[in-house]
Design a protein around this motif. Structure first.
Motif, PDB file in Angstrom:
ATOM      1  N   ASP A  56      35.841  48.602 100.139  1.00 11.79           N
ATOM      2  CA  ASP A  56      35.223  47.477 100.835  1.00 11.79           C
ATOM      3  C   ASP A  56      33.907  47.922 101.484  1.00 11.79           C
ATOM      4  O   ASP A  56      32.889  47.241 101.400  1.00 11.79           O
ATOM      5  CB  ASP A  56      36.200  46.941 101.884  1.00 11.79           C
ATOM      6  N   ARG A  57      33.941  49.094 102.087  1.00  7.36           N
ATOM      7  CA  ARG A  57      32.710  49.593 102.728  1.00  7.36           C
ATOM      8  C   ARG A  57      31.635  49.875 101.675  1.00  7.36           C
ATOM      9  O   ARG A  57      30.480  49.493 101.832  1.00  7.36           O
ATOM     10  CB  ARG A  57      33.017  50.856 103.538  1.00  7.36           C
ATOM     11  N   LEU A  58      32.037  50.534 100.578  1.00  5.45           N
ATOM     12  CA  LEU A  58      31.057  50.836  99.529  1.00  5.45           C
ATOM     13  C   LEU A  58      30.522  49.541  98.908  1.00  5.45           C
ATOM     14  O   LEU A  58      29.327  49.429  98.612  1.00  5.45           O
ATOM     15  CB  LEU A  58      31.686  51.728  98.450  1.00  5.45           C
ATOM     16  N   GLY A  59      31.412  48.553  98.738  1.00  8.45           N
ATOM     17  CA  GLY A  59      30.972  47.266  98.175  1.00  8.45           C
ATOM     18  C   GLY A  59      29.893  46.618  99.025  1.00  8.45           C
ATOM     19  O   GLY A  59      28.924  46.059  98.498  1.00  8.45           O
ATOM     20  N   ALA A 135      36.764  53.442  90.260  1.00  7.36           N
ATOM     21  CA  ALA A 135      36.536  52.229  91.055  1.00  7.36           C
ATOM     22  C   ALA A 135      35.298  52.453  91.929  1.00  7.36           C
ATOM     23  O   ALA A 135      34.450  51.561  92.095  1.00  7.36           O
ATOM     24  CB  ALA A 135      37.752  51.919  91.912  1.00  7.36           C
ATOM     25  N   PHE A 136      35.168  53.670  92.467  1.00  8.42           N
ATOM     26  CA  PHE A 136      33.986  54.006  93.276  1.00  8.42           C
ATOM     27  C   PHE A 136      32.741  54.114  92.386  1.00  8.42           C
ATOM     28  O   PHE A 136      31.664  53.649  92.755  1.00  8.42           O
ATOM     29  CB  PHE A 136      34.219  55.316  94.044  1.00  8.42           C
ATOM     30  N   THR A 137      32.901  54.747  91.214  1.00  6.78           N
ATOM     31  CA  THR A 137      31.775  54.829  90.271  1.00  6.78           C
ATOM     32  C   THR A 137      31.244  53.430  89.978  1.00  6.78           C
ATOM     33  O   THR A 137      30.035  53.178  89.970  1.00  6.78           O
ATOM     34  CB  THR A 137      32.248  55.448  88.919  1.00  6.78           C
ATOM     35  N   PHE A 138      32.178  52.523  89.735  1.00  5.55           N
ATOM     36  CA  PHE A 138      31.836  51.149  89.343  1.00  5.55           C
ATOM     37  C   PHE A 138      31.047  50.447  90.448  1.00  5.55           C
ATOM     38  O   PHE A 138      30.024  49.802  90.185  1.00  5.55           O
ATOM     39  CB  PHE A 138      33.146  50.417  89.032  1.00  5.55           C
ATOM     40  N   LEU A 139      31.481  50.602  91.675  1.00  3.94           N
ATOM     41  CA  LEU A 139      30.774  49.919  92.768  1.00  3.94           C
ATOM     42  C   LEU A 139      29.426  50.585  93.049  1.00  3.94           C
ATOM     43  O   LEU A 139      28.408  49.905  93.223  1.00  3.94           O
ATOM     44  CB  LEU A 139      31.633  49.918  94.038  1.00  3.94           C
ATOM     45  N   PHE A 140      29.409  51.907  93.070  1.00  2.99           N
ATOM     46  CA  PHE A 140      28.156  52.602  93.408  1.00  2.99           C
ATOM     47  C   PHE A 140      27.072  52.284  92.370  1.00  2.99           C
ATOM     48  O   PHE A 140      25.923  52.019  92.719  1.00  2.99           O
ATOM     49  CB  PHE A 140      28.397  54.113  93.483  1.00  2.99           C
ATOM     50  N   GLY A 316      30.762  54.560  80.075  1.00  6.63           N
ATOM     51  CA  GLY A 316      31.326  53.227  79.837  1.00  6.63           C
ATOM     52  C   GLY A 316      31.494  52.483  81.148  1.00  6.63           C
ATOM     53  O   GLY A 316      31.134  51.298  81.275  1.00  6.63           O
ATOM     54  N   VAL A 317      32.026  53.176  82.145  1.00  4.01           N
ATOM     55  CA  VAL A 317      32.229  52.544  83.463  1.00  4.01           C
ATOM     56  C   VAL A 317      30.875  52.151  84.071  1.00  4.01           C
ATOM     57  O   VAL A 317      30.718  51.059  84.628  1.00  4.01           O
ATOM     58  CB  VAL A 317      32.989  53.502  84.408  1.00  4.01           C
ATOM     59  N   LYS A 318      29.899  53.025  83.938  1.00  6.06           N
ATOM     60  CA  LYS A 318      28.593  52.752  84.550  1.00  6.06           C
ATOM     61  C   LYS A 318      27.891  51.589  83.858  1.00  6.06           C
ATOM     62  O   LYS A 318      27.230  50.772  84.506  1.00  6.06           O
ATOM     63  CB  LYS A 318      27.731  54.014  84.519  1.00  6.06           C
ATOM     64  N   SER A 319      28.034  51.500  82.545  1.00  9.53           N
ATOM     65  CA  SER A 319      27.447  50.350  81.856  1.00  9.53           C
ATOM     66  C   SER A 319      28.175  49.069  82.259  1.00  9.53           C
ATOM     67  O   SER A 319      27.564  48.001  82.353  1.00  9.53           O
ATOM     68  CB  SER A 319      27.524  50.542  80.339  1.00  9.53           C
ATOM     69  N   THR A 320      29.464  49.172  82.501  1.00  4.39           N
ATOM     70  CA  THR A 320      30.218  48.010  82.985  1.00  4.39           C
ATOM     71  C   THR A 320      29.694  47.598  84.361  1.00  4.39           C
ATOM     72  O   THR A 320      29.573  46.402  84.667  1.00  4.39           O
ATOM     73  CB  THR A 320      31.716  48.352  83.064  1.00  4.39           C
ATOM     74  N   ALA A 321      29.375  48.599  85.176  1.00  4.81           N
ATOM     75  CA  ALA A 321      28.825  48.301  86.505  1.00  4.81           C
ATOM     76  C   ALA A 321      27.503  47.545  86.384  1.00  4.81           C
ATOM     77  O   ALA A 321      27.250  46.578  87.112  1.00  4.81           O
ATOM     78  CB  ALA A 321      28.622  49.599  87.289  1.00  4.81           C
ATOM     79  N   LEU A 322      26.662  47.982  85.447  1.00  3.19           N
ATOM     80  CA  LEU A 322      25.389  47.268  85.257  1.00  3.19           C
ATOM     81  C   LEU A 322      25.655  45.827  84.845  1.00  3.19           C
ATOM     82  O   LEU A 322      24.983  44.894  85.295  1.00  3.19           O
ATOM     83  CB  LEU A 322      24.541  47.961  84.191  1.00  3.19           C
ATOM     84  N   MET A 323      26.643  45.640  83.991  1.00  4.80           N
ATOM     85  CA  MET A 323      26.957  44.274  83.545  1.00  4.80           C
ATOM     86  C   MET A 323      27.484  43.444  84.706  1.00  4.80           C
ATOM     87  O   MET A 323      27.144  42.269  84.852  1.00  4.80           O
ATOM     88  CB  MET A 323      27.973  44.305  82.397  1.00  4.80           C
ATOM     89  N   ARG A 324      28.358  44.042  85.516  1.00  2.00           N
ATOM     90  CA  ARG A 324      28.893  43.281  86.657  1.00  2.00           C
ATOM     91  C   ARG A 324      27.765  42.881  87.613  1.00  2.00           C
ATOM     92  O   ARG A 324      27.717  41.747  88.094  1.00  2.00           O
ATOM     93  CB  ARG A 324      29.956  44.097  87.396  1.00  2.00           C
ATOM     94  N   ARG A 325      26.857  43.813  87.849  1.00  4.19           N
ATOM     95  CA  ARG A 325      25.727  43.492  88.729  1.00  4.19           C
ATOM     96  C   ARG A 325      24.870  42.375  88.102  1.00  4.19           C
ATOM     97  O   ARG A 325      24.447  41.433  88.788  1.00  4.19           O
ATOM     98  CB  ARG A 325      24.885  44.753  88.948  1.00  4.19           C
ATOM     99  N   ALA A 326      24.656  42.471  86.796  1.00  3.06           N
ATOM    100  CA  ALA A 326      23.870  41.449  86.107  1.00  3.06           C
ATOM    101  C   ALA A 326      24.581  40.096  86.182  1.00  3.06           C
ATOM    102  O   ALA A 326      23.952  39.053  86.393  1.00  3.06           O
ATOM    103  CB  ALA A 326      23.660  41.863  84.649  1.00  3.06           C
TER     104      ALA A 326
END
Ligand code: FAD
Length: 593
Positions: A56-59, A135-140, A316-326
């Motif tokens: 939650d804090r990282l988010g 999960a942290f990789t994804f949010l960061f 893969g996780v990091k590209s997913t993070a970019l997609m989620r942000r997009a």
């Protein structure tokens, strides 16, 4: 500042006049119920409950402070200096203070690089499962993708050292690589690529000559991210060793020697990159650099492949993070920008584009955590999970990185002209997204790995088939007709992959076969998740995503057939809305024409 949890902007203070707002002030954890759902599925309750406040804090940070740091660090890339201020020939890289803030958060506060290696990070008495770490990789990475590489390679170096290093090497370097105290942290690097070949690693020409208890390295490394890393894992060929990948050894090369002086290698220049501009990637000349052998020298490439595979999952996780942000950005625009008297989200073609962004993102999220979970189970000793991991890793890396380029481009377009302007995150996301399909193996190389090696050589398709069928059998609440459909598609995708793998003349089909495996696995994964989420909180909507994967990714389309029918529109209504949808209603939509 009050953190936003959704895409609607209601507070007058957050409304930027005529233009659509962006994600500033959004808490990326609270705005992502699917992430919570998947973590609850894959993690034991006690670990989930422990990490949730930290997520939650990282988010909140990723949607605010860290995002601003990422913007600044991207605008002010690192600079290589050849001398110190006293005129001594000491190379150093100058980073913008914003990059240092990003480092402090990732390495210092959250310890993402150390979570699955060192006990005690964030007050947890044990090491974390890889699912929790990612999960942290994804949010960061929704805020900052450039530093994602140093975090991952530091983690990877520590892992290689822990698995293959001698006791003496471990005693000297392992602690620093897993430190969360910034004053003691030593970051890692992984230098493989040479001019002769990034894909064709066996052609590398860097040579190693033994000198007492260490080796001297000579040659050139062509792409070295985190160029000033303190501890580097690299491949070099011991003089006289055979050619190809069999003859390369794995070495640990420290940036500094025991007397504190710089090791005998030079960063010749930094790359002027399209994306990941915050992070320093350099070209390096090895001029008798001192290095230490790691593990058996004739197993260097095989050992390094472990690091490459864990990096592929991370990618893969990091590209997913970019997609989620997009996705967050596109949804924020679509819900708050009016055109021709309507919000974009209420226009049929706007909804269609949003659904394309959402579908690829959710597929990647499911595949990321299915793969991370397989890694956790493999590390716990499961041979089946190890075989499953062997095939899930390249298919995730291949397709999620490929989809991220498209999704980030589509989200940029959703913002219109200002999406193309560097003041907004969308252009940075798109620039960064293109790297995912290049490093740690280009698309072709990873597709060939999935088909020729994972399927052709290791027979890992059997583990994938068994896993997908078992997930379907374990999803009794999912309508039988849908499960039957997915059983059939699983067999077809596996059969197609086997055929491509077994016939050399079909190599050109490797990308298509890899995509089909990804789509089938994600369609099954989404259905399996839907049952579990429905049991917990009465929402079966991931099953609708499973249907969309089948409709749009696994069905041959007639380009002249009209597809915007009532069912597709109803599915989009449910998926773009907030309220949960029960299994009965979802079941009807699942089989509607
Ligand atoms: C920003 C950035 C940072 C990087 N950081 C690092 C790092 O820290 N450490 C590191 O070691 N490397 C790093 N790399 C290098 C990266 O891993 C390589 O660039 C990549 O593996 C491709 O190698 P190459 O550039 O030699 O291209 P090539 O191998 O020459 O490939 C060129 C094209 O040929 C295709 N190709 C190759 N083989 C086949 C085949 N058998 N069939 C069909 N097509 C094929 C590829 O898909 C590609 O499209 C980085 C790259 C970038 C851009």
């Amino acid at each position: 500042m009050q953190q936003r949890t959704g895409h609607d902007v209601t507070a007058a203070a957050d409304r930027p006049g005529l233009m659509a707002p962006d994600t500033s002030g959004m808490n990326f954890y609270r705005a992502d119920p699917a992430l919570t759902d998947l973590l609850r599925i894959h993690l034991p309750d006690r670990i989930f409950n422990h990490i949730e406040p930290h997520l939650d804090r990282l988010g909140g940070l990723a949607g605010g402070y860290l995002d601003e740091c990422a913007r600044l660090a991207d605008r002010h890339p690192p600079v290589l200096h050849q001398r110190d201020r006293f005129g001594r020939d000491v190379q150093w890289i100058e980073y913008h203070p914003a990059y240092r803030e990003l480092e402090k958060a990732a390495f210092g506060e959250f310890g993402i690089h150390a979570m699955s290696i060192r006990k005690g990070v964030l007050g947890w008495p044990d090491k974390y499962p890889v699912v929790a770490k990612h999960a942290f990789t994804f949010l960061f990475n929704q805020a900052e993708f450039g530093l994602g590489c140093p975090i991952n390679v530091t983690d990877g170096c520590a892992n290689l050292l822990a698995n293959f290093g001698s006791d003496a090497l471990k005693a000297k370097y392992l602690d620093g690589l897993t430190e969360t105290n910034m004053a003691k942290l030593t970051q890692g690097g992984q230098f493989m690529t040479e001019k002769e070949g990034g894909s064709d690693v066996g052609t590398l020409t860097t040579s190693a000559v033994q000198e007492g208890n260490h080796w001297r390295l000579s040659g050139e490394k062509w792409f070295c991210s985190n160029a000033d890393a303190e501890v580097v894992m690299l491949l070099a060929r011991p003089r006289g060793a055979e050619g190809g990948t069999r003859g390369v050894g794995l070495f640990l090369m420290p940036r500094r020697l025991d007397d504190g002086s710089q090791n005998h290698y030079r960063i010749v220049r930094l790359k002027d990159k399209l994306g990941t501009r915050s992070m320093a990637s350099g070209e390096i000349k090895l001029e008798g650099a001192i290095a230490y052998a790691v593990g058996n020298l004739d197993r260097g490439f095989v050992q390094m492949a472990e690091m490459v595979n864990s990096s592929r999952l991370s990618n893969g996780v990091k590209s997913t993070a970019l997609m989620r942000r997009a996705y967050h950005d596109a949804m924020t625009v679509a819900r708050n920008r009016s055109v021709f008297g309507s919000r974009i989200v209420d226009l049929p073609l706007g909804r269609r584009q949003l659904m394309k962004i959402a579908l690829a993102t959710e597929q990647a999220l499911s595949m990321s955590f299915l793969t991370a979970d397989a890694l956790d189970r493999a590390e716990a000793g499961s041979q089946d999970a190890a075989a499953l991991l062997r095939i899930l890793t390249p298919i995730l890396k291949f397709r999620a990185t490929r989809d991220a380029r498209k999704v980030c481009g589509d989200a940029l377009e959703m913002r219109g002209g200002i999406g193309y302007i560097e003041e907004f995150a969308t252009s940075r996301l798109l620039r960064d997204a293109h790297l995912g399909s290049i490093w740690e193996g280009t698309g072709n190389i990873v597709a060939l790995d999935a088909l020729k090696r994972a399927v052709g050589r290791h027979g890992a398709d059997g583990a994938l088939a068994a896993d997908l069928h078992a997930r379907l059998d374990d999803s009794a609440a999912v309508p039988q007709a849908w499960r039957d459909r997915l059983h059939g598609l699983t067999d077809r995708a596996i059969g197609f992959a086997r055929e491509v793998a077994s016939r050399a003349e079909k190599e050109a089909e490797a990308r298509r076969a890899t995509s089909l495996l990804y789509h089938v696995a994600s369609a099954v994964g989404l259905a399996w998740e839907a049952q579990r989420i429905h049991e917990r909180r009465g929402d079966a909507r991931r099953l609708l995503l499973s249907r969309l994967v089948v409709d749009h990714r696994l069905s041959a389309g007639d380009p002249f057939r009209l597809t915007e029918n009532a069912t597709q529109a109803a599915i989009a209504d449910r998926l773009l809305g907030e309220p949960p949808v029960g299994m009965a209603e979802v079941g009807e939509l699942l089989v509607a024409a």
